[in-house]
Write a protein that holds these residues in place. Structure first.
Motif, PDB file in Angstrom:
ATOM      1  N   GLY A 179      -1.989   5.262  -6.577  1.00 28.50           N
ATOM      2  CA  GLY A 179      -3.360   5.370  -5.725  1.00 28.50           C
ATOM      3  C   GLY A 179      -3.693   6.879  -5.769  1.00 28.50           C
ATOM      4  O   GLY A 179      -4.982   6.941  -5.624  1.00 28.50           O
ATOM      5  N   TRP A 183       2.106   1.531  -3.442  1.00 28.96           N
ATOM      6  CA  TRP A 183       0.885   1.720  -4.411  1.00 28.96           C
ATOM      7  C   TRP A 183       0.449   3.177  -4.189  1.00 28.96           C
ATOM      8  O   TRP A 183       0.134   3.940  -5.236  1.00 28.96           O
ATOM      9  CB  TRP A 183      -0.318   0.834  -3.997  1.00 28.96           C
ATOM     10  CG  TRP A 183      -1.428   1.176  -4.669  1.00 28.96           C
ATOM     11  CD1 TRP A 183      -2.455   1.990  -4.048  1.00 28.96           C
ATOM     12  CD2 TRP A 183      -1.717   1.161  -5.902  1.00 28.96           C
ATOM     13  NE1 TRP A 183      -3.694   2.201  -5.016  1.00 28.96           N
ATOM     14  CE2 TRP A 183      -3.103   1.919  -6.169  1.00 28.96           C
ATOM     15  CE3 TRP A 183      -1.172   0.351  -7.121  1.00 28.96           C
ATOM     16  CZ2 TRP A 183      -3.898   1.724  -7.391  1.00 28.96           C
ATOM     17  CZ3 TRP A 183      -1.921   0.737  -8.365  1.00 28.96           C
ATOM     18  CH2 TRP A 183      -3.269   1.253  -8.427  1.00 28.96           C
ATOM     19  N   PHE A 184       0.581   3.912  -3.106  1.00 30.95           N
ATOM     20  CA  PHE A 184       0.023   5.122  -2.566  1.00 30.95           C
ATOM     21  C   PHE A 184       0.808   6.104  -3.661  1.00 30.95           C
ATOM     22  O   PHE A 184       0.236   7.033  -4.124  1.00 30.95           O
ATOM     23  CB  PHE A 184       0.387   5.458  -1.246  1.00 30.95           C
ATOM     24  CG  PHE A 184      -0.086   7.005  -0.876  1.00 30.95           C
ATOM     25  CD1 PHE A 184      -1.524   7.078  -0.781  1.00 30.95           C
ATOM     26  CD2 PHE A 184       0.699   8.075  -0.873  1.00 30.95           C
ATOM     27  CE1 PHE A 184      -2.011   8.353  -0.397  1.00 30.95           C
ATOM     28  CE2 PHE A 184       0.289   9.214  -0.683  1.00 30.95           C
ATOM     29  CZ  PHE A 184      -1.109   9.438  -0.237  1.00 30.95           C
ATOM     30  N   ASN A 202       0.793  -1.241  -0.040  1.00 28.36           N
ATOM     31  CA  ASN A 202       0.038   0.033   0.226  1.00 28.36           C
ATOM     32  C   ASN A 202       0.804   1.276  -0.059  1.00 28.36           C
ATOM     33  O   ASN A 202       0.530   2.426  -0.760  1.00 28.36           O
ATOM     34  CB  ASN A 202      -1.098  -0.178   1.151  1.00 28.36           C
ATOM     35  CG  ASN A 202      -2.088  -0.906   1.079  1.00 28.36           C
ATOM     36  OD1 ASN A 202      -2.652  -1.106  -0.020  1.00 28.36           O
ATOM     37  ND2 ASN A 202      -2.861  -1.677   1.778  1.00 28.36           N
ATOM     38  N   SER A 216      -8.873   3.217  -3.512  1.00 26.90           N
ATOM     39  CA  SER A 216      -7.926   3.497  -4.338  1.00 26.90           C
ATOM     40  C   SER A 216      -6.478   3.886  -3.574  1.00 26.90           C
ATOM     41  O   SER A 216      -5.486   3.816  -4.205  1.00 26.90           O
ATOM     42  CB  SER A 216      -8.392   4.703  -5.437  1.00 26.90           C
ATOM     43  OG  SER A 216      -9.473   4.470  -6.014  1.00 26.90           O
TER      44      SER A 216
END
Length: 124
Positions: free
Chosen positions: A76, A71-72, A68, A110
């Motif tokens: 994201g 991804w951020f 995460n 998201s």
């Protein structure tokens, strides 16, 4: 009612959200290392295409947290921004508020999609 909501959802911007998830998933799947990220994008594209009657359950773990964070910054923010803007536009009218709320739900996922699972809600 769920089917009608999902049909109207596609017309009111759900297709744009779905397409952005699919394109992002395809870009991540170009590399072997990015395939798990791309597969998660494809899973979340399903909720972007028909969100009514589905809910998201988050079960984060250590590996999910690491993905995460990556991804951020690597996709994201853009997907969350697209869904947030569409949610704001639809929430201007009273009729569009349920659609806006679904876009806000997708914008939140998201930002941190790993460790999240999509479940169909069954009504008795």
């Amino acid at each position: 009612m769920r089917i009608l909501g999902n049909i109207l959802w596609i017309i009111c911007g759900g297709f744009i959200s779905w397409l952005s998830w699919i394109i992002t998933g395809c870009l991540w799947c170009i590399t072997i290392v990015g395939i798990p990220v791309g597969l998660q994008c494809f899973k979340l594209a399903s909720i972007s295409l028909n969100p009514f009657g589905k809910e998201i359950e988050s079960n984060p773990g250590c590996f999910s947290f690491l993905l995460n964070v990556i991804w951020f910054f690597a996709g994201g923010i853009e997907l969350a921004f697209i869904n947030f803007v569409l949610g704001c536009l639809l929430s201007i009218t009273i009729v569009g508020i349920p659609f806006g709320m679904q876009f806000f739900k997708i914008a939140a996922i998201s930002l941190m999609p790993f460790g999240a699972t999509v479940h169909r809600v069954h009504f008795a």
